[in-house]
Design an enzyme around this catalytic site. Structure first.
Site, PDB file in Angstrom:
ATOM      1  N   SER A  83       0.830  -1.205   0.000  1.00  0.00           N
ATOM      2  CA  SER A  83       0.000   0.000   0.000  1.00  0.00           C
ATOM      3  C   SER A  83       0.870   1.263   0.000  1.00  0.00           C
ATOM      4  O   SER A  83       0.387   2.329  -0.372  1.00  0.00           O
ATOM      5  CB  SER A  83      -0.912   0.007   1.225  1.00  0.00           C
ATOM      6  N   GLU A 106       4.478   6.318   7.620  1.00  0.00           N
ATOM      7  CA  GLU A 106       4.365   6.949   6.287  1.00  0.00           C
ATOM      8  C   GLU A 106       4.818   8.413   6.355  1.00  0.00           C
ATOM      9  O   GLU A 106       5.395   8.941   5.416  1.00  0.00           O
ATOM     10  CB  GLU A 106       2.920   6.917   5.780  1.00  0.00           C
TER      11      GLU A 106
HETATM   12  N1  DGL Z   1       1.439  -1.981   4.438  1.00  0.00           N
HETATM   13  C1  DGL Z   1       0.228  -2.313   5.123  1.00  0.00           C
HETATM   14  C2  DGL Z   1       0.308  -3.694   5.754  1.00  0.00           C
HETATM   15  O1  DGL Z   1       1.315  -4.319   5.706  1.00  0.00           O
HETATM   16  C3  DGL Z   1      -0.146  -1.341   6.191  1.00  0.00           C
HETATM   17  C4  DGL Z   1      -0.369   0.072   5.837  1.00  0.00           C
HETATM   18  C5  DGL Z   1      -1.756   0.473   5.410  1.00  0.00           C
HETATM   19  O2  DGL Z   1      -2.675   0.544   6.235  1.00  0.00           O
HETATM   20  O3  DGL Z   1      -1.875   0.742   4.224  1.00  0.00           O
HETATM   21  O4  DGL Z   1      -0.628  -4.129   6.332  1.00  0.00           O
END
Ligand code: DGL
Length: 293
Positions: free
Chosen positions: A19, A162
């Site tokens: 994401s 982030e």
């Molecule tokens: N990268 C996402 C995960 O590993 C988390 C970040 C999001 O909420 O987009 O769950």
């Protein structure tokens, strides 16, 4: 304006999808064990965080992202994002998987690593959507009838990371608050790709004897074993990396280096157009109000 890929990948890169920035922590481990492969990383930062979104939206975004990566010549995609892996992996595998194309996730390696590490009680920290799916707990149960799993959602942490705030008091307070929600665990799984950047903060607050587990090295180790059996789906290249992001590409290059541990190549911008993610130049947003034609 949409363009075809300006830098078509000459070989067959492995796609790595998250994401946002977090999956770079997984890419880092993949590059460590398989440096000879080419990779295309896709960070959907423009639409992150995913963790508080409904299931349909996560599925839609995930479809668009894997279609973009297949469009870049990938035959294998590692879904590094735990949220997508826990909610949408089976859907992606059924829709896109074949003898020619594979979509792999992180939940089973994470569960295997947790079961190998624990003395009986695993704490699992993830996004709200990840925890609501209970997919991690389901996978642990397939491996062990006795290991107990306690799941806690930490919706504040991924946005903090982030933002680049992982080394602040605010992040340390949030980490302490989430860690305090677990009972007598012996292993804490960082079930979100963003959390490894907070690993030091977690180690400082968990009681002595609680292991803090980043699943990424196990994901990479398992991928290397899988790849040895499927060399045609992820053939050796020249170690080339391309990076696509639906967010601010200058910001991605700046922050991304912290996650990957090295400078990124020029980041290519992608944006949703008519329900698909297309490569498009990053045009400066005009200030002020915008009136649509
Ligand atoms: N990268 C996402 C995960 O590993 C988390 C970040 C999001 O909420 O987009 O769950």
């Amino acid at each position: 304006m949409t363009t075809d890929s300006p830098l078509p990948s000459p070989g067959t890169p492995v796609g790595v999808y998250d994401s946002g920035f977090g999956g770079l922590t997984v890419l880092r481990q993949l590059q460590r064990v398989l440096p000879e492969l080419d990779y295309v990383y896709l960070g959907d930062n423009g639409r992150a965080p995913y963790g508080g979104r409904d299931v349909d939206t996560v599925l839609n975004f995930a479809e668009q992202c894997v279609e973009r990566l297949f469009g870049e010549g990938c035959r294998t995609i590692v879904v590094a994002c735990h949220t997508v892996s826990c909610v949408a992996l089976r859907h992606l595998q059924q829709r896109y998987g074949s003898a020619e194309r594979r979509v792999l996730g992180v939940t089973i390696p994470a569960a295997e690593a947790a079961v190998a590490a624990t003395r009986g009680h695993v704490g699992f920290l993830g996004t709200a959507r990840t925890v609501a799916s209970h997919t991690f707990r389901t996978e642990v149960r397939k491996l062990s009838a006795t290991v107990q799993v306690s799941e806690v959602a930490a919706p504040v942490l991924a946005p903090l990371v982030e933002e680049g705030w992982e080394d602040t008091d605010i992040a340390r307070l949030a980490v302490a608050r989430y860690a305090a929600q677990f009972g007598e665990i012996d292993t804490l799984v960082l079930g979100c790709t963003h959390y490894p950047l907070l690993e030091r903060a977690f180690r400082e607050v968990v009681p002595a004897g609680v292991a803090v587990l980043n699943p990424a090295p196990e994901v990479a180790r398992r991928f290397a074993i899988w790849r040895a059996h499927h060399p045609a789906l992820a053939p050796a290249g020249s170690g080339r990396l391309r990076v696509l992001s639906s967010g601010d590409i200058a910001r991605f290059a700046r922050h991304g280096a912290r996650f990957l541990g090295e400078e990124l190549p020029p980041v290519e911008h992608i944006a949703e157009q008519q329900g698909r993610l297309a490569l498009c130049p990053d045009e400066a947003e005009p200030p002020g109000q915008i009136v649509r034609e």
